[in-house]
Design a protein around this motif. Structure first.
Motif, PDB file in Angstrom:
ATOM      1  N   GLY A  60     -14.658  -7.293   2.749  1.00 27.35           N
ATOM      2  CA  GLY A  60     -13.946  -6.026   2.696  1.00 27.35           C
ATOM      3  C   GLY A  60     -14.283  -5.289   1.424  1.00 27.35           C
ATOM      4  N   GLN A  61     -13.621  -4.192   1.238  1.00 32.32           N
ATOM      5  CA  GLN A  61     -13.874  -3.396   0.046  1.00 32.32           C
ATOM      6  C   GLN A  61     -13.265  -4.086  -1.174  1.00 32.32           C
ATOM      7  OE1 GLN A  61     -12.785   0.616   0.690  1.00 32.32           O
ATOM      8  NE2 GLN A  61     -14.352   1.364  -0.699  1.00 32.32           N
ATOM      9  N   GLY A  62     -14.102  -4.420  -2.126  1.00 31.46           N
ATOM     10  CA  GLY A  62     -13.639  -5.044  -3.367  1.00 31.46           C
ATOM     11  C   GLY A  62     -13.638  -6.558  -3.353  1.00 31.46           C
ATOM     12  N   HIS A  63     -13.963  -7.206  -2.237  1.00 28.92           N
ATOM     13  CA  HIS A  63     -14.018  -8.677  -2.228  1.00 28.92           C
ATOM     14  C   HIS A  63     -15.105  -9.154  -1.281  1.00 28.92           C
ATOM     15  CE1 HIS A  63     -12.053  -9.164   1.717  1.00 28.92           C
ATOM     16  NE2 HIS A  63     -11.258  -8.161   1.348  1.00 28.92           N
ATOM     17  N   GLU A  64     -15.624 -10.327  -1.606  1.00 34.17           N
ATOM     18  CA  GLU A  64     -16.675 -10.943  -0.794  1.00 34.17           C
ATOM     19  C   GLU A  64     -16.065 -11.662   0.398  1.00 34.17           C
ATOM     20  OE1 GLU A  64     -20.185 -11.337  -0.951  1.00 34.17           O
ATOM     21  OE2 GLU A  64     -19.990  -9.555  -2.195  1.00 34.17           O
ATOM     22  N   GLY A  65     -16.834 -11.775   1.456  1.00 36.16           N
ATOM     23  CA  GLY A  65     -16.401 -12.539   2.612  1.00 36.16           C
ATOM     24  C   GLY A  65     -17.008 -13.928   2.579  1.00 36.16           C
ATOM     25  N   GLY A  66     -16.662 -14.747   3.542  1.00 33.76           N
ATOM     26  CA  GLY A  66     -17.218 -16.088   3.623  1.00 33.76           C
ATOM     27  C   GLY A  66     -16.196 -17.088   4.112  1.00 33.76           C
ATOM     28  N   ILE A  67     -16.547 -18.356   3.947  1.00 34.90           N
ATOM     29  CA  ILE A  67     -15.663 -19.447   4.346  1.00 34.90           C
ATOM     30  C   ILE A  67     -15.077 -20.050   3.079  1.00 34.90           C
ATOM     31  CG2 ILE A  67     -15.496 -21.641   5.562  1.00 34.90           C
ATOM     32  CD1 ILE A  67     -17.996 -20.760   7.153  1.00 34.90           C
ATOM     33  N   PHE A  68     -13.757 -19.998   2.949  1.00 34.15           N
ATOM     34  CA  PHE A  68     -13.070 -20.490   1.761  1.00 34.15           C
ATOM     35  C   PHE A  68     -12.159 -21.651   2.135  1.00 34.15           C
ATOM     36  CE2 PHE A  68     -13.940 -16.008   0.928  1.00 34.15           C
ATOM     37  CZ  PHE A  68     -14.593 -16.094  -0.292  1.00 34.15           C
ATOM     38  N   THR A  69     -11.961 -22.552   1.185  1.00 34.11           N
ATOM     39  CA  THR A  69     -11.028 -23.664   1.364  1.00 34.11           C
ATOM     40  C   THR A  69      -9.709 -23.274   0.713  1.00 34.11           C
ATOM     41  OG1 THR A  69     -12.875 -25.198   1.260  1.00 34.11           O
ATOM     42  CG2 THR A  69     -10.689 -26.118   0.975  1.00 34.11           C
ATOM     43  N   VAL A  70      -8.636 -23.267   1.500  1.00 34.14           N
ATOM     44  CA  VAL A  70      -7.316 -22.896   0.997  1.00 34.14           C
ATOM     45  C   VAL A  70      -6.313 -23.988   1.337  1.00 34.14           C
ATOM     46  CG1 VAL A  70      -7.707 -20.402   1.107  1.00 34.14           C
ATOM     47  CG2 VAL A  70      -6.787 -21.578   3.090  1.00 34.14           C
ATOM     48  N   GLU A  71      -5.198 -23.993   0.613  1.00 36.16           N
ATOM     49  CA  GLU A  71      -4.121 -24.957   0.857  1.00 36.16           C
ATOM     50  C   GLU A  71      -3.192 -24.380   1.926  1.00 36.16           C
ATOM     51  OE1 GLU A  71      -2.955 -24.417  -3.046  1.00 36.16           O
ATOM     52  OE2 GLU A  71      -4.042 -26.119  -3.855  1.00 36.16           O
ATOM     53  N   ALA A  72      -3.026 -25.089   3.018  1.00 39.26           N
ATOM     54  CA  ALA A  72      -2.136 -24.649   4.090  1.00 39.26           C
ATOM     55  C   ALA A  72      -0.731 -25.195   3.831  1.00 39.26           C
ATOM     56  CB  ALA A  72      -2.652 -25.143   5.434  1.00 39.26           C
ATOM     57  N   PRO A  73       0.297 -24.479   4.282  1.00 38.98           N
ATOM     58  CA  PRO A  73       1.658 -24.971   4.087  1.00 38.98           C
ATOM     59  C   PRO A  73       1.960 -26.195   4.947  1.00 38.98           C
ATOM     60  CG  PRO A  73       1.652 -22.668   4.815  1.00 38.98           C
ATOM     61  CD  PRO A  73       0.262 -23.150   4.873  1.00 38.98           C
ATOM     62  N   LEU A  74       2.782 -27.092   4.395  1.00 41.19           N
ATOM     63  CA  LEU A  74       3.267 -28.275   5.116  1.00 41.19           C
ATOM     64  C   LEU A  74       4.748 -28.062   5.432  1.00 41.19           C
ATOM     65  CD1 LEU A  74       1.769 -30.919   2.747  1.00 41.19           C
ATOM     66  CD2 LEU A  74       1.343 -30.896   5.174  1.00 41.19           C
ATOM     67  N   HIS A  75       5.189 -28.579   6.584  1.00 35.46           N
ATOM     68  CA  HIS A  75       6.610 -28.496   6.892  1.00 35.46           C
ATOM     69  C   HIS A  75       7.373 -29.374   5.907  1.00 35.46           C
ATOM     70  CE1 HIS A  75      10.411 -28.706   9.129  1.00 35.46           C
ATOM     71  NE2 HIS A  75      10.033 -27.517   9.563  1.00 35.46           N
ATOM     72  N   VAL A  76       8.570 -28.920   5.531  1.00 30.82           N
ATOM     73  CA  VAL A  76       9.344 -29.608   4.495  1.00 30.82           C
ATOM     74  C   VAL A  76       9.742 -31.023   4.931  1.00 30.82           C
ATOM     75  CG1 VAL A  76      11.621 -28.772   5.168  1.00 30.82           C
ATOM     76  CG2 VAL A  76      11.141 -29.164   2.779  1.00 30.82           C
ATOM     77  N   SER A  77       9.793 -31.290   6.251  1.00 24.86           N
ATOM     78  CA  SER A  77      10.148 -32.628   6.721  1.00 24.86           C
ATOM     79  C   SER A  77       8.999 -33.614   6.530  1.00 24.86           C
ATOM     80  CB  SER A  77      10.545 -32.580   8.195  1.00 24.86           C
ATOM     81  OG  SER A  77       9.435 -32.202   8.980  1.00 24.86           O
ATOM     82  N   ASN A  78       7.796 -33.128   6.232  1.00 19.95           N
ATOM     83  CA  ASN A  78       6.634 -33.996   6.061  1.00 19.95           C
ATOM     84  C   ASN A  78       6.374 -34.373   4.609  1.00 19.95           C
ATOM     85  OD1 ASN A  78       6.243 -33.871   8.805  1.00 19.95           O
ATOM     86  ND2 ASN A  78       4.798 -32.194   8.682  1.00 19.95           N
ATOM     87  N   VAL A  79       7.231 -33.960   3.699  1.00 19.62           N
ATOM     88  CA  VAL A  79       7.096 -34.340   2.285  1.00 19.62           C
ATOM     89  C   VAL A  79       8.424 -34.883   1.784  1.00 19.62           C
ATOM     90  CG1 VAL A  79       5.280 -32.666   1.781  1.00 19.62           C
ATOM     91  CG2 VAL A  79       7.636 -32.021   1.450  1.00 19.62           C
ATOM     92  N   GLN A  80       8.344 -35.794   0.793  1.00 14.04           N
ATOM     93  CA  GLN A  80       9.542 -36.325   0.153  1.00 14.04           C
ATOM     94  C   GLN A  80       9.325 -36.352  -1.354  1.00 14.04           C
ATOM     95  OE1 GLN A  80      10.464 -40.191   1.901  1.00 14.04           O
ATOM     96  NE2 GLN A  80      12.207 -39.281   2.952  1.00 14.04           N
ATOM     97  N   VAL A  81      10.413 -36.102  -2.089  1.00 18.65           N
ATOM     98  CA  VAL A  81      10.372 -36.123  -3.546  1.00 18.65           C
ATOM     99  C   VAL A  81      10.176 -37.562  -4.013  1.00 18.65           C
ATOM    100  CG1 VAL A  81      11.695 -35.623  -5.643  1.00 18.65           C
ATOM    101  CG2 VAL A  81      11.845 -34.101  -3.686  1.00 18.65           C
ATOM    102  N   ILE A  82       9.390 -37.748  -5.081  1.00 18.15           N
ATOM    103  CA  ILE A  82       9.132 -39.085  -5.619  1.00 18.15           C
ATOM    104  C   ILE A  82      10.231 -39.453  -6.610  1.00 18.15           C
ATOM    105  CG2 ILE A  82       7.545 -40.415  -7.061  1.00 18.15           C
ATOM    106  CD1 ILE A  82       5.273 -39.012  -5.688  1.00 18.15           C
ATOM    107  N   ASP A  83      10.772 -40.668  -6.458  1.00 17.71           N
ATOM    108  CA  ASP A  83      11.788 -41.197  -7.369  1.00 17.71           C
ATOM    109  C   ASP A  83      11.153 -41.372  -8.747  1.00 17.71           C
ATOM    110  OD1 ASP A  83      13.688 -42.726  -8.747  1.00 17.71           O
ATOM    111  OD2 ASP A  83      14.299 -43.781  -6.930  1.00 17.71           O
ATOM    112  N   PRO A  84      11.737 -40.806  -9.816  1.00 17.46           N
ATOM    113  CA  PRO A  84      11.125 -40.920 -11.143  1.00 17.46           C
ATOM    114  C   PRO A  84      11.104 -42.349 -11.696  1.00 17.46           C
ATOM    115  CG  PRO A  84      13.227 -39.768 -11.280  1.00 17.46           C
ATOM    116  CD  PRO A  84      12.934 -39.965  -9.838  1.00 17.46           C
ATOM    117  N   VAL A  85      11.973 -43.231 -11.213  1.00 18.50           N
ATOM    118  CA  VAL A  85      12.024 -44.606 -11.723  1.00 18.50           C
ATOM    119  C   VAL A  85      11.089 -45.525 -10.938  1.00 18.50           C
ATOM    120  CG1 VAL A  85      13.525 -46.597 -12.116  1.00 18.50           C
ATOM    121  CG2 VAL A  85      14.363 -44.301 -12.604  1.00 18.50           C
TER     122      VAL A  85
END
Length: 159
Positions: A60-85
């Motif tokens: 497009g105007q002002g940016h190059e095109g191509g194939i880029f690797t991006v981070e896709a969102p994960l559903h919140v049920s598929n991640v868990q917080v790590i216990d600090p201990v």
């Protein structure tokens, strides 16, 4: 990305931006990372360097095109917080301390029950507070003016 809005939104979020989480389902199962962004309208989180997908972007105007690797969102049920201990994934609970402050604690089977600290990145404001007084700001002498006296009732409207 073309995600639809979630049907049932989570009202009380326990995963915050900057949390150290483990992915418990999907192609990156078992890997850990920091939450980069929380998309509350879709019940999803973006984890740094995980769930990478190829995205085809048209030039497009002002940016190059191509194939880029991006981070896709994960559903919140598929991640868990790590216990600090223990360093294992855990559920997050809410507890009130004696001084009345609200903290997050690890809970579940094998959890230590320790306090999960609030991420430091949340203390940094994305837009700094303005230091100069603008045209729509109320002057301090008007703010500090006493308009009601509870002993005499002066300042009460006549209803």
């Amino acid at each position: 990305m073309g995600w639809k809005a979630a049907q049932k939104l989570i009202h009380h979020w326990k995963i915050l931006r900057g949390d150290n989480v483990m992915i418990i389902r999907g192609k990156d199962k078992g890997e850990t990372g920091l939450v980069k962004r929380v998309v509350r309208s879709q019940n999803r989180v973006i984890v740094e360097g995980k769930n990478l997908v190829k995205k085809h972007i048209k030039q497009g105007q002002g940016h190059e095109g191509g194939i880029f690797t991006v981070e896709a969102p994960l559903h919140v049920s598929n991640v868990q917080v790590i216990d600090p201990v223990t360093g294992k994934p855990t559920k997050v609970g809410i507890k009130y301390l004696e001084d009345g402050s609200k903290v997050r604690v690890s809970r579940g089977i094998g959890a230590s029950g320790s306090i999960i600290p609030r991420p430091e990145i949340l203390k940094i404001r994305t837009t700094p507070r303005p230091t100069v007084v603008g045209p729509k700001d109320t002057p301090m002498d008007v703010v500090l003016e006493k308009t009601y006296d509870p002993q005499t009732g002066k300042g009460m409207p006549n209803l």
